[in-house]
Design an enzyme around this catalytic site. Structure first.
Site, mmCIF file in Angstrom:
data_model
loop_
_atom_site.group_PDB
_atom_site.id
_atom_site.type_symbol
_atom_site.label_atom_id
_atom_site.label_comp_id
_atom_site.label_asym_id
_atom_site.label_seq_id
_atom_site.Cartn_x
_atom_site.Cartn_y
_atom_site.Cartn_z
ATOM 1 N N ARG A 177 -8.288 59.135 -85.728
ATOM 2 C CA ARG A 177 -7.192 58.429 -85.073
ATOM 3 C C ARG A 177 -7.172 58.661 -83.570
ATOM 4 O O ARG A 177 -6.402 58.027 -82.850
ATOM 5 C CB ARG A 177 -5.852 58.840 -85.675
ATOM 6 C CG ARG A 177 -5.642 58.317 -87.098
ATOM 7 C CD ARG A 177 -4.257 58.627 -87.607
ATOM 8 N NE ARG A 177 -3.995 57.959 -88.876
ATOM 9 C CZ ARG A 177 -2.864 58.089 -89.567
ATOM 10 N NH1 ARG A 177 -1.896 58.877 -89.114
ATOM 11 N NH2 ARG A 177 -2.700 57.447 -90.712
ATOM 12 N N MET A 220 -8.974 58.815 -79.665
ATOM 13 C CA MET A 220 -9.703 57.809 -78.911
ATOM 14 C C MET A 220 -11.186 57.787 -79.284
ATOM 15 O O MET A 220 -11.752 56.721 -79.546
ATOM 16 C CB MET A 220 -9.546 58.058 -77.408
ATOM 17 C CG MET A 220 -10.309 57.051 -76.551
ATOM 18 S SD MET A 220 -9.981 57.189 -74.780
ATOM 19 C CE MET A 220 -10.599 58.827 -74.423
ATOM 20 N N SER A 247 -17.340 68.611 -74.076
ATOM 21 C CA SER A 247 -16.745 68.103 -72.842
ATOM 22 C C SER A 247 -17.546 68.604 -71.654
ATOM 23 O O SER A 247 -18.121 69.695 -71.693
ATOM 24 C CB SER A 247 -15.297 68.578 -72.728
ATOM 25 O OG SER A 247 -14.781 68.358 -71.429
ATOM 26 N N SER A 248 -17.536 67.834 -70.579
ATOM 27 C CA SER A 248 -18.249 68.242 -69.373
ATOM 28 C C SER A 248 -17.622 69.461 -68.707
ATOM 29 O O SER A 248 -18.249 70.085 -67.839
ATOM 30 C CB SER A 248 -18.298 67.083 -68.376
ATOM 31 O OG SER A 248 -16.991 66.705 -67.990
ATOM 32 N N CYS A 249 -16.402 69.834 -69.115
ATOM 33 C CA CYS A 249 -15.750 70.995 -68.496
ATOM 34 C C CYS A 249 -16.403 72.307 -68.914
ATOM 35 O O CYS A 249 -16.027 73.375 -68.417
ATOM 36 C CB CYS A 249 -14.265 71.014 -68.817
ATOM 37 S SG CYS A 249 -13.902 71.413 -70.539
ATOM 38 N N TYR A 260 -9.711 75.606 -72.627
ATOM 39 C CA TYR A 260 -10.306 74.482 -73.357
ATOM 40 C C TYR A 260 -11.831 74.546 -73.265
ATOM 41 O O TYR A 260 -12.532 74.343 -74.262
ATOM 42 C CB TYR A 260 -9.789 73.177 -72.780
ATOM 43 C CG TYR A 260 -10.357 71.932 -73.412
ATOM 44 C CD1 TYR A 260 -9.948 71.511 -74.675
ATOM 45 C CD2 TYR A 260 -11.301 71.147 -72.736
ATOM 46 C CE1 TYR A 260 -10.461 70.364 -75.252
ATOM 47 C CE2 TYR A 260 -11.817 69.996 -73.308
ATOM 48 C CZ TYR A 260 -11.397 69.613 -74.568
ATOM 49 O OH TYR A 260 -11.908 68.471 -75.129
ATOM 50 N N LYS A 301 -14.765 74.853 -76.222
ATOM 51 C CA LYS A 301 -15.850 73.890 -76.404
ATOM 52 C C LYS A 301 -17.218 74.572 -76.327
ATOM 53 O O LYS A 301 -18.150 74.205 -77.048
ATOM 54 C CB LYS A 301 -15.731 72.777 -75.361
ATOM 55 C CG LYS A 301 -14.597 71.805 -75.641
ATOM 56 C CD LYS A 301 -14.798 71.093 -76.966
ATOM 57 C CE LYS A 301 -13.764 70.045 -77.247
ATOM 58 N NZ LYS A 301 -13.966 69.374 -78.546
ATOM 59 N N HIS A 350 -5.151 62.124 -69.022
ATOM 60 C CA HIS A 350 -6.217 62.290 -68.041
ATOM 61 C C HIS A 350 -6.010 61.315 -66.882
ATOM 62 O O HIS A 350 -5.155 60.437 -66.930
ATOM 63 C CB HIS A 350 -7.580 62.064 -68.710
ATOM 64 C CG HIS A 350 -7.971 63.175 -69.636
ATOM 65 N ND1 HIS A 350 -7.877 63.059 -71.005
ATOM 66 C CD2 HIS A 350 -8.454 64.416 -69.396
ATOM 67 C CE1 HIS A 350 -8.284 64.191 -71.565
ATOM 68 N NE2 HIS A 350 -8.648 65.026 -70.614
#
Length: 329
Positions: A13, A15, A110-112, A139, A143, A186
C-alpha cells in the site's frame, strides 16, 4: 515467473510497493500469484505474526518494500520510531522468509546509507566509508543493517540452501501514492502541496527550507518498480558478476541531479504558481549533494525512462485526483 510462483509484496500500500504491484501486473503476472497483507492484517514488526504468515503461505519471492519513511522533519522528530520500526520489520521478514524456505528476496534501501560527504556521484563502495547525515542517521543505520542482513544470509546459507537475497538502493522517489503531509513528507511532494496551496490562496510568496543550493536526484516511482523487477529477475551469474559478497547492493537512479531551488521553480511552473520563491536559511539543508552512481545498474541493462518534468506532471495529476481533499483538511 511461472503461474505457480507466489510473490509477496511487503508494503504493497506504500508508494513503492504499490508501484511494484502495478508493474508486476502490467508485465503479465497473474493477480493470483501476488500475496499482500495490510498493516491491519499483519504487523511486520511483530515476529510471531510474520512467522505465522510465512509458515502458512507458500512464498517463493519477496519484495521487501515496507518501511517507515519521512523527510528531514520526520526523521529529526521521531528518530527512535524510525530506527526501531525499520530494524524490526526487515529482520523479521528476512529471517522468517529464510526459515520458510524462500529462495529469492529483494530488499529496498535508500541513498541515505552513504556518508554525508561521500564522493559524488555516490558509488556502491562508498558504503561505511564515513559519517552519515545526522538528520536521518537512525533511518540510514537501519537500512544499512538490512543490506548486511541480506549479505549475511547469503554468505552463510547461499550455497547450502540456494538462497539469493539482493538489495537495491533508490535515490529520492516520488509519484503516485506519495505522502503530502505538510511536515512529514519528502521535499518533492511537500513542494507540490505548498505551491498548489499557495496558488489556490493567491499567496505572494512561498518559502522553502534551507538555502536552495543542495543538489538532489529524483526517480519516478514506477521506474523504481521496473528496476526492482529487473534486478530480481536477473540470472544469478549475471547479477553476481557485478557484485561481491560484502558489496551486494545496487544503486537505482537517473544519474542526474538539480538544486532544490531549481526543483522548486520546476514544481511551481507545473502547478501554475507565479509568485516569489524565498529560502529560509535557518532551516537545515541536509547533505550538500546526493547523486547516485548508476553505472553498475546500467551495465546490467536498465535505465530510467521518465524525465523529471514528465514525472512531476504525473505526480501533480495524482495529487489533484487523490490527495488534494486530504491535504486541504
Amino acid at each position: 515467473m511461472t503461474q505457480q510462483r507466489r510473490i509477496f509484496i511487503a508494503g504493497h500500500r506504500g508508494m513503492v510497493g504499490s508501484a511494484i504491484l502495478r508493474q508486476l501486473l502490467a508485465q503479465g503476472v497473474s493477480p493470483a500469484q501476488i500475496v499482500t497483507r495490510s498493516h491491519a492484517d499483519m504487523d511486520l514488526t511483530e515476529q510471531a505474526q510474520v512467522r505465522a504468515f510465512f509458515q502458512a503461505e507458500r512464498i517463493d519471492e519477496v519484495y521487501l518494500a515496507a518501511a517507515k519513511v519521512g523527510g528531514i522533519h520526520a526523521n529529526s522528530t521521531y528518530p527512535a520510531e524510525f530506527i526501531y520500526a525499520n530494524l524490526m520489520l526487515e529482520a523479521n521478514v528476512v529471517h522468517q522468509a529464510f526459515s520458510a524456505g524462500v529462495k529469492k528476496l529483494l530488499f529496498l534501501g535508500s541513498s541515505c546509507i552513504y556518508p554525508r560527504l561521500a564522493p559524488q556521484p555516490m558509488a556502491e563502495d562508498a558504503l561505511l566509508t564515513g559519517p552519515l547525515e545526522p538528520t536521518n542517521e537512525p533511518y540510514a543505520v537501519a537500512k544499512i543493517a538490512g543490506i548486511k542482513l541480506c549479505e549475511s544470509y547469503n554468505r552463510q546459507y547461499g550455497a547450502s540452501h540456494g538462497i539469493d537475497y539482493r538489495s537495491v538502493m533508490p535515490t529520492n522517489l516520488y509519484g503516485p501514492g506519495d505522502n503530502y503531509h505538510p511536515q512529514n513528507s519528502h521535499v518533492l511532494p511537500a513542494l507540490i502541496r505548498r505551491f498548489h496551496e499557495a496558488r489556490e490562496a493567491g499567496a505572494a510568496s512561498v518559502t522553502i527550507w534551507g538555502t536552495g543550493t543542495p543538489k538532489r536526484e529524483f526517480l519516478y516511482v514506477d521506474d523504481m518498480a521496473a528496476a526492482s523487477i529487473h534486478v530480481m529477475n536477473l540470472a544469478p551469474e549475471v547479477y553476481h558478476a557485478h557484485t561481491r559478497p560484502m558489496l551486494s547492493h545496487i544503486n537505482v537512479g537517473t544519474g542526474e541531479d538539480l538544486s532544490i531551488g531549481e526543483l522548486a521553480a520546476l514544481v511551481a511552473r507545473e502547478v501554475g504558481y507565479q509568485g516569489r520563491i524565498e529560502c529560509d536559511s535557518s532551516k537545515p539543508d541536509g547533505p550538500p549533494r546526493k547523486l547516485m552512481d548508476v553505472q553498475r545498474l546500467q551495465n546490467l541493462g536498465w535505465r530510467a525512462t521518465t524525465s523529471l518534468a514528465d514525472g512531476i506532471h504525473l505526480a501533480y495529476l495524482d495529487f489533484l485526483q487523490n490527495h488534494r481533499t486530504a491535504a486541504a483538511s
